[in-house]
Design an enzyme around this catalytic site. Structure first.
Site, PDB file in Angstrom:
ATOM      1  N   LYS A 129      49.408   2.567  30.350  1.00  0.00           N
ATOM      2  CA  LYS A 129      49.908   1.191  30.416  1.00  0.00           C
ATOM      3  C   LYS A 129      48.784   0.216  30.065  1.00  0.00           C
ATOM      4  O   LYS A 129      48.980  -0.751  29.330  1.00  0.00           O
ATOM      5  CB  LYS A 129      50.477   0.900  31.818  1.00  0.00           C
ATOM      6  CG  LYS A 129      51.828   1.585  32.018  1.00  0.00           C
ATOM      7  CD  LYS A 129      52.302   1.606  33.454  1.00  0.00           C
ATOM      8  CE  LYS A 129      53.557   2.491  33.548  1.00  0.00           C
ATOM      9  NZ  LYS A 129      54.021   2.726  34.900  1.00  0.00           N
TER      10      LYS A 129
ATOM     11  N   GLN B 194      52.466   1.112  40.911  1.00  0.00           N
ATOM     12  CA  GLN B 194      52.830   2.454  40.437  1.00  0.00           C
ATOM     13  C   GLN B 194      53.400   3.286  41.593  1.00  0.00           C
ATOM     14  O   GLN B 194      52.794   3.393  42.654  1.00  0.00           O
ATOM     15  CB  GLN B 194      51.583   3.139  39.842  1.00  0.00           C
ATOM     16  CG  GLN B 194      51.847   4.489  39.227  1.00  0.00           C
ATOM     17  CD  GLN B 194      52.714   4.416  37.970  1.00  0.00           C
ATOM     18  OE1 GLN B 194      52.529   3.567  37.106  1.00  0.00           O
ATOM     19  NE2 GLN B 194      53.682   5.314  37.876  1.00  0.00           N
TER      20      GLN B 194
ATOM     21  N   ASP C  28      58.906  -4.278  36.441  1.00  0.00           N
ATOM     22  CA  ASP C  28      59.492  -2.935  36.563  1.00  0.00           C
ATOM     23  C   ASP C  28      60.995  -3.014  36.852  1.00  0.00           C
ATOM     24  O   ASP C  28      61.697  -2.018  36.775  1.00  0.00           O
ATOM     25  CB  ASP C  28      58.808  -2.183  37.721  1.00  0.00           C
ATOM     26  CG  ASP C  28      58.158  -0.902  37.261  1.00  0.00           C
ATOM     27  OD1 ASP C  28      58.347  -0.527  36.083  1.00  0.00           O
ATOM     28  OD2 ASP C  28      57.464  -0.270  38.075  1.00  0.00           O
TER      29      ASP C  28
END
Ligand code: NDP
Length: 282
Positions: A54, A98, A121
């Site tokens: 990322k 994450q 997200d």
């Protein structure tokens, strides 16, 4: 029929190049550079790889990226304090924590503390709700990638029969809602579905998100269907999807390979969501 192979790597690269151009424009016109904060707690090797990828993608498209690597014993309160600090920062437009998080931390509580307008997200209940009412803002990256692959491979979605196999919160359900938003007639299947083969044979668009290697058989595929295989399964023969690829490709119009289909799309959609978050902040 031998299917068109939908090249997720190429489509992902195209999207990242489009984002890079838009970042340049944003810098020129508004003096603003999108910023993404990625928070990793602990040392899960797979998560470390995802986070590094990322960061690399952020650098390529011209974002500012900040990586926070916190020890595995970080407390829930400390993580939430960091999230709150990032919520308040004008130079950070997207926040990604994450997953999975270590056992002492309640994932739900952490996600609830992310500002929904920075939730790139798309996991905050506010963003899930916006998707349900048909007014999506941030759609989670893998489902958004599925729709992008369908569109860019020329699938006819309006009025199509779409069958989604799998009803998880992170893939199956959001994909089904997005397909509904594209005016498909949507059927969601799961482990209790009766005669799954017969349901799949009706599908003009078939999305498999099950996690069982090659469970969807070639003869379940309608001639001319478009197939998106989200499954990633490690077997003795390497990575395989949820669809029996060779046999399905004989009947389908277009199909994604595994690897190289949906997988590369997730990061591309994260870049696009972060750009959108920066745009919202203008
Ligand atoms: P989950 O395990 O959360 O959900 C699997 C779904 O499949 C469930 O709804 C389950 O039904 C259903 N299912 C299981 N067995 C059967 C069966 N025999 N017949 C019909 N339905 C069945 O998985 P995820 O949604 O998280 O992931 C699915 C796949 O996608 C995995 O291979 C995962 O690795 C991959 N993945 C890929 C990503 C990417 O490319 N970036 C991102 C996320 C996931 P029920 O609800 O009844 O139990």
């Amino acid at each position: 029929m031998t299917a068109q192979i939908i090249d997720g790597k190429q489509i992902s690269a195209d999207i990242r190049a489009e984002v890079a151009l838009d970042v340049q424009k944003m810098q020129e016109e508004h003096g603003l550079t999108p910023g993404l904060a990625v928070v990793l707690v602990g040392e899960d090797p797979a998560s470390q790889v995802y986070v590094n990828n990322k960061e690399k993608a952020c650098n390529e498209v011209g974002f500012n990226s900040i990586k926070y690597e916190l020890p595995a014993n970080t407390s829930e309160d400390d993580l939430i304090k960091l999230v709150e600090e990032l919520n308040g920062r004008a130079d950070i437009h997207g926040i990604l924590v994450q997953l999975p998080l270590p056992d002492q931390i309640d994932e739900e509580r952490v996600l609830l503390n992310i500002d929904p307008d920075k939730d790139v997200d798309g996991f905050h209940p506010m963003n899930v709700g916006r998707l349900v009412v048909g007014a999506p803002v941030f759609v989670s990256c893998t489902p958004a990638g599925v729709i992008e692959l369908l569109k860019r491979s020329g699938a006819e979605l309006e009025g199509a029969n779409a069958v989604v196999v799998g009803r998880s919160n992170i893939v199956g359900k959001p994909v089904a809602l997005l397909l509904l938003g594209e005016n498909c007639t949507v059927t969601i299947c799961h482990s209790r579905t009766r005669d799954l083969a017969a349901v799949c044979r009706q599908a003009d668009v078939l999305v498999a998100a099950v996690g069982v290697p090659e469970m969807v058989k070639g003869d379940w595929v309608k001639e001319g269907a478009t197939i998106i295989d989200v499954g990633i399964n490690r077997t003795e023969d390497g990575l395989v999807g949820d669809v029996e690829f060779e046999a399905a490709a004989e009947r389908a119009r277009a199909i994604t390979p595994v690897p190289g289909g949906v997988g590369p799309m997730t990061i591309a959609m994260l870049m696009r969501n972060t750009l959108k978050a920066a745009d919202l902040a203008l």
